[in-house]
Design a protein around this motif. Structure first.
Motif, PDB file in Angstrom:
ATOM      1  N   PRO A  95      -9.244   9.357  -4.895  1.00 10.12           N
ATOM      2  CA  PRO A  95      -9.647   7.947  -4.839  1.00 10.12           C
ATOM      3  C   PRO A  95     -10.851   7.703  -5.747  1.00 10.12           C
ATOM      4  N   ILE A  96     -10.841   6.605  -6.474  1.00  7.61           N
ATOM      5  CA  ILE A  96     -11.945   6.253  -7.366  1.00  7.61           C
ATOM      6  C   ILE A  96     -12.330   4.797  -7.129  1.00  7.61           C
ATOM      7  N   GLY A  97     -13.411   4.373  -7.770  1.00  3.94           N
ATOM      8  CA  GLY A  97     -13.847   2.990  -7.635  1.00  3.94           C
ATOM      9  C   GLY A  97     -14.252   2.677  -6.206  1.00  3.94           C
ATOM     10  N   VAL A  98     -13.961   1.463  -5.775  1.00  8.87           N
ATOM     11  CA  VAL A  98     -14.295   1.062  -4.410  1.00  8.87           C
ATOM     12  C   VAL A  98     -13.576   1.952  -3.407  1.00  8.87           C
ATOM     13  N   ALA A  99     -12.322   2.296  -3.678  1.00  6.66           N
ATOM     14  CA  ALA A  99     -11.557   3.164  -2.780  1.00  6.66           C
ATOM     15  C   ALA A  99     -12.182   4.548  -2.654  1.00  6.66           C
ATOM     16  N   GLY A 100     -12.930   4.969  -3.675  1.00  9.35           N
ATOM     17  CA  GLY A 100     -13.597   6.259  -3.651  1.00  9.35           C
ATOM     18  C   GLY A 100     -15.014   6.204  -3.119  1.00  9.35           C
ATOM     19  N   GLY A 101     -15.423   5.061  -2.576  1.00  8.20           N
ATOM     20  CA  GLY A 101     -16.747   4.951  -1.983  1.00  8.20           C
ATOM     21  C   GLY A 101     -17.842   4.603  -2.962  1.00  8.20           C
ATOM     22  N   MET A 102     -17.492   4.060  -4.140  1.00  5.89           N
ATOM     23  CA  MET A 102     -18.504   3.760  -5.145  1.00  5.89           C
ATOM     24  C   MET A 102     -19.187   2.409  -4.939  1.00  5.89           C
ATOM     25  N   LEU A 103     -18.703   1.607  -4.001  1.00  7.40           N
ATOM     26  CA  LEU A 103     -19.384   0.356  -3.676  1.00  7.40           C
ATOM     27  C   LEU A 103     -20.509   0.648  -2.689  1.00  7.40           C
ATOM     28  N   LYS A 104     -21.750   0.379  -3.103  1.00  4.53           N
ATOM     29  CA  LYS A 104     -22.875   0.624  -2.209  1.00  4.53           C
ATOM     30  C   LYS A 104     -22.856  -0.408  -1.098  1.00  4.53           C
ATOM     31  N   ALA A 105     -22.747   0.070   0.132  1.00  9.26           N
ATOM     32  CA  ALA A 105     -22.461  -0.816   1.256  1.00  9.26           C
ATOM     33  C   ALA A 105     -23.562  -1.834   1.505  1.00  9.26           C
ATOM     34  N   SER A 106     -24.798  -1.509   1.210  1.00  9.57           N
ATOM     35  CA  SER A 106     -25.903  -2.413   1.542  1.00  9.57           C
ATOM     36  C   SER A 106     -26.157  -3.460   0.472  1.00  9.57           C
ATOM     37  N   THR A 107     -25.545  -3.326  -0.709  1.00 10.11           N
ATOM     38  CA  THR A 107     -25.827  -4.256  -1.791  1.00 10.11           C
ATOM     39  C   THR A 107     -24.582  -4.843  -2.438  1.00 10.11           C
ATOM     40  N   GLY A 135     -22.363   0.353 -12.020  1.00  8.62           N
ATOM     41  CA  GLY A 135     -23.060   1.536 -12.538  1.00  8.62           C
ATOM     42  C   GLY A 135     -22.633   2.804 -11.831  1.00  8.62           C
ATOM     43  N   ARG A 136     -22.407   2.730 -10.532  1.00  3.81           N
ATOM     44  CA  ARG A 136     -21.978   3.898  -9.764  1.00  3.81           C
ATOM     45  C   ARG A 136     -20.599   4.362 -10.213  1.00  3.81           C
ATOM     46  N   ILE A 137     -19.715   3.409 -10.511  1.00  2.00           N
ATOM     47  CA  ILE A 137     -18.370   3.771 -10.981  1.00  2.00           C
ATOM     48  C   ILE A 137     -18.454   4.470 -12.333  1.00  2.00           C
ATOM     49  N   PRO A 160     -15.052  -5.053   0.949  1.00  2.09           N
ATOM     50  CA  PRO A 160     -15.406  -4.496   2.260  1.00  2.09           C
ATOM     51  C   PRO A 160     -16.702  -3.706   2.178  1.00  2.09           C
ATOM     52  N   LEU A 161     -17.607  -3.970   3.115  1.00  3.31           N
ATOM     53  CA  LEU A 161     -18.870  -3.237   3.183  1.00  3.31           C
ATOM     54  C   LEU A 161     -18.750  -2.194   4.291  1.00  3.31           C
ATOM     55  N   ARG A 162     -18.734  -0.931   3.918  1.00  7.06           N
ATOM     56  CA  ARG A 162     -18.547   0.143   4.882  1.00  7.06           C
ATOM     57  C   ARG A 162     -19.147   1.421   4.313  1.00  7.06           C
ATOM     58  N   PRO A 163     -19.472   2.377   5.174  1.00  7.53           N
ATOM     59  CA  PRO A 163     -19.930   3.674   4.661  1.00  7.53           C
ATOM     60  C   PRO A 163     -18.858   4.306   3.802  1.00  7.53           C
TER      61      PRO A 163
END
Length: 269
Positions: free
Chosen positions: A147-159, A164-166, A132-135
Motif C-alpha cells: 500500500p502506498i499514498g494515503v492507503a499506505g499511511g502517508m496522510l498525517k492524521a493530525s494535519t 511531502g510524506r508521499i 479519512p483521518l486515522r492512525p
C-alpha cells in the motif's frame, strides 16, 4: 487504464483485476483507499476554488495557512489562500471533524466577499475531496503488494498533510528496490508522533470546538518555521516538548485519559 476491481497477493506475484482482466506483476503498489469502510470517525473535507479577480487582491509572496474567520459550527474550520499572482489564487475551505459536512461553497463565497473583498471574482477551477483521518495502518513486510499514498499511511492524521510524506516514501521504496530487490526496507515513523496524532484525533472527535484555540496558540507562541517542522515530523524531542507546552492542557489531558481508559488495544490503534 481502467477500473480496478480487485488486487490479489499470491505466492508467485501480484494480480490486479482491471475491468475483469487479470494483470500480473512482480510488484503491485496499491493507493486505493476505502473511506468509511473501517468506521473512521474523523475526516478532513476540503472545497477549493482557483479564482481570478479584476483588480489586485493577493500578495504572491504571502500565503495564508489558517484563517479561522469562518463559522465553525462545532467543528474546526478554516481557510487558506495560496496566491499565484496578484489577481489569482487558490482559496480553500477546510474542515476537521466527524460526520458529513455541508456549506463549503457558501463559506468560500462569504470569505471572498466579506474577508478578502475580492470584488467581482471569477472561478477558474474547482476541487474538493474527503480524506479519512486515522492512525497509519501497519504495512506488510512480505508479499507482492505494498500500500502506498494515503492507503499506505502517508496522510498525517493530525494535519491532513500528505504530499511531502508521499514523495519521501516513494524515494524510500525506490531505494529498497534498487538495494534489496524488494520494496519493504522502509523507515518506520517515530512512535511519539503516532501517539500525538492519536491524541489530537481524539480531540477532533470528542471536542472539536477546542481545536481552534489550540491551533491559534500553537502558531502565536512558537516560531512559524518550528511549527511547520513539527507538523512535518522534523523536530527534536526537546522542540516538541516546548511546542506541546504552549497548547491548552485540558482537552489533550482528557484525550490521554480516554485513551488510557480504553485499554492497550485502543492505544496501539
Amino acid at each position: 487504464e481502467g477500473h480496478v476491481d480487485a488486487v490479489e497477493d499470491r505466492q508467485e506475484g501480484g494480480i490486479v483485476h482491471v475491468d475483469g482482466r487479470p494483470v500480473e506483476a512482480a510488484w503491485v503498489f496499491d493507493s486505493v483507499t476505502q473511506d468509511g469502510a473501517d468506521g473512521t470517525a474523523a475526516r478532513l473535507t476540503f472545497t477549493g476554488w482557483v479564482v481570478e479577480t479584476p483588480a489586485d487582491a493577493f500578495d504572491p509572496a504571502v500565503p495564508t495557512l489558517m484563517d479561522f474567520r469562518t463559522p465553525q459550527d462545532g467543528d474546526v474550520r478554516f481557510l487558506y489562500v495560496l496566491p499565484s499572482g496578484p489577481r489569482r489564487a487558490l482559496v480553500e475551505h477546510t474542515r476537521f471533524g466527524p460526520g458529513t459536512p455541508v456549506g463549503g461553497e457558501a463559506a468560500l463565497r462569504d470569505y471572498l466577499t466579506g474577508v478578502l473583498r475580492a470584488g467581482d471574482y471569477r472561478v477558474l477551477r474547482q476541487e474538493g475531496g474527503r480524506l479519512p483521518l486515522r492512525p497509519p495502518p501497519r504495512r506488510p513486510t512480505t508479499g507482492h503488494v505494498l500500500p502506498i499514498g494515503v492507503a499506505g499511511g502517508m496522510l498525517k492524521a493530525s494535519t491532513g498533510y500528505a504530499y511531502g510524506r508521499i514523495q519521501r516514501d516513494s524515494a524510500s521504496v525506490t531505494r529498497s528496490l534498487v538495494r534489496y530487490g524488494h520494496p519493504f526496507a522502509l523507515p518506520t515513523g517515530r512512535r511519539r508522533h503516532a501517539y500525538l496524532d492519536a491524541v489530537l484525533l481524539d480531540v477532533v472527535t470528542a471536542e472539536p470546538d477546542r481545536l481552534q484555540r489550540a491551533f491559534l496558540r500553537l502558531f502565536a507562541r512558537n516560531p512559524g518555521d518550528r511549527v511547520l517542522r513539527f507538523l512535518d515530523e522534523d523536530t527534536s524531542l526537546t522542540q516538541e516538548a516546548l511546542l506541546v507546552a504552549t497548547l491548552p492542557p485540558s482537552p489533550f489531558a482528557r484525550a490521554m485519559a480516554r485513551r488510557l481508559a480504553a485499554g492497550p488495544a485502543h492505544r496501539r490503534s
